[in-house]
Design a protein around this motif. Structure first.
Motif: not given
Length: 182
Positions: A31-44, A49-52, A68-71, A75-78
């Motif tokens: 599972l990846t999350l992505f935030s596009e922003a003018p200053m800096e993109d953030i991705e983790a 992830a578990y599923g059925v 469980s998300f890793r950046f 500091l972003m992760q914190e």
């Protein structure tokens, strides 16, 4: 706690399944999350992830531990865990729903699917319809999906000081390979 939750979740699904060959599970979906922003993109990314998926009745469930998300940057992760997601208070994000398209697991093929259900993030549950693709290959299911989550829909506050650093809508991408329960 995460392991107990996962084992309880999977046990519950397995006990209610009528035909074990119709229940597919994963504990290593990405599972990846992505935030596009003018200053800096953030991705983790989380690779736990578990599923059925129950192909008999179309039920589908997913969950992921927020911690469980890793950046790229610690500091972003914190900040993600402490300031935005409040991971101690809301340790998991979950989706529980039903596939609107049946999947024939008896032969290989590609299915465009939509799952309708409840998405719980940050303690707030919203009804959602999420589209994706399921590929049946060699008695396994490969699921992929991409969808957006608005921070305000789940009461995730973005302080005005960093408002330009974080997008109001986060792009979520899911990829997972599911196998039958043995």
């Amino acid at each position: 706690m995460y392991t107990k939750l996962l084992l309880g979740f999977l046990t519950c699904i397995m006990l209610t399944a009528h035909n074990v060959k119709s229940v597919f599970v994963t504990k290593t979906a990405e599972l990846t999350l992505f935030s596009e922003a003018p200053m800096e993109d953030i991705e983790a990314t989380s690779k736990s992830a578990y599923g059925v998926i129950n192909t008999d009745n179309g039920e589908i469930q997913f969950g992921v531990s927020i911690r469980s998300f890793r950046f790229r940057k610690s500091l972003m992760q914190e900040h993600f865990n402490e300031n935005y997601m409040e991971s101690d208070k809301y340790p998991t994000a979950k989706f529980k729903g039903k596939l609107n398209t049946p999947i024939d697991v008896s032969r290989d093929g590609l299915y465009q699917v939509t799952a309708t259900g409840d998405l719980e993030v940050h303690g707030v549950t919203k009804k959602r319809s999420i589209s994706g693709t399921v590929k049946v290959l060699n008695a396994r299911l490969e699921l992929s999906s991409a969808f957006n989550v608005k921070c305000e829909d789940h009461n995730i506050k973005i302080p005005s000081l960093v408002f330009k650093n974080i997008a109001e809508t986060i792009r979520i991408t899911l990829k997972g390979t599911f196998s039958t329960v043995k």
